[in-house]
Design a protein around this motif. Structure first.
Motif, short mmCIF file in Angstrom:
data_model
loop_
_atom_site.label_atom_id
_atom_site.label_comp_id
_atom_site.label_asym_id
_atom_site.label_seq_id
_atom_site.Cartn_x
_atom_site.Cartn_y
_atom_site.Cartn_z
N LEU A 295 1.84 -5.15 -3.59
CA LEU A 295 2.63 -5.15 -2.37
C LEU A 295 3.40 -3.84 -2.19
O LEU A 295 3.57 -3.36 -1.08
N SER A 296 3.82 -3.24 -3.30
CA SER A 296 4.55 -1.97 -3.21
C SER A 296 3.65 -0.87 -2.61
O SER A 296 4.11 -0.05 -1.81
N GLU A 297 2.37 -0.87 -2.95
CA GLU A 297 1.45 0.13 -2.38
C GLU A 297 1.17 -0.17 -0.91
O GLU A 297 0.98 0.74 -0.12
N VAL A 298 1.12 -1.45 -0.55
CA VAL A 298 0.94 -1.80 0.86
C VAL A 298 2.11 -1.30 1.67
O VAL A 298 1.94 -0.68 2.74
N ILE A 299 3.32 -1.52 1.17
CA ILE A 299 4.52 -1.06 1.88
C ILE A 299 4.54 0.47 1.96
O ILE A 299 4.85 1.03 3.02
N ASP A 300 4.17 1.15 0.86
CA ASP A 300 4.11 2.61 0.88
C ASP A 300 3.10 3.10 1.91
O ASP A 300 3.35 4.08 2.62
N THR A 301 1.97 2.43 2.02
CA THR A 301 0.96 2.81 3.01
C THR A 301 1.50 2.66 4.42
O THR A 301 1.33 3.54 5.26
#
Length: 93
Positions: free
Chosen positions: A53-59
């Motif tokens: 989820l952290s990478e989704v938010i960063d994207t």
């Protein structure tokens, strides 16, 4: 008996006694909104390739992430998720 309901009269009796208080309506709306947020997060993060989820938010915020992650989220999952929300809202009207 007024309007078919014992001891009641007015709009609540005509609606069959289904009178939600303002607090309960706010609680239900808040719960439904939180369920929508959780389903959206799950839709963006879970799939054939699980993305944290952290990478989704960063994207979504435009921060640097691996190119494959960016492509999966922006090209595949985000449009599908937005479309599902819009179609669900349209069917709910």
């Amino acid at each position: 008996w007024k309007n078919g309901c014992p001891g009641r009269s007015g709009p609540a009796a005509r609606m069959g006694g289904n009178n939600l208080t303002a607090t309960r309506r706010i609680a239900v709306a808040t719960g439904m909104f939180l369920a929508l947020v959780a389903a959206t997060c799950a839709s963006l993060a879970l799939g054939a390739v699980d993305i944290p989820l952290s990478e989704v938010i960063d994207t979504l915020l435009g921060r640097p992430v691996p190119e494959t992650t960016s492509q999966i989220v922006e090209i595949l999952r985000l449009p599908r998720t937005i479309e599902a929300i819009v179609v669900g809202a349209a069917l709910g009207v």
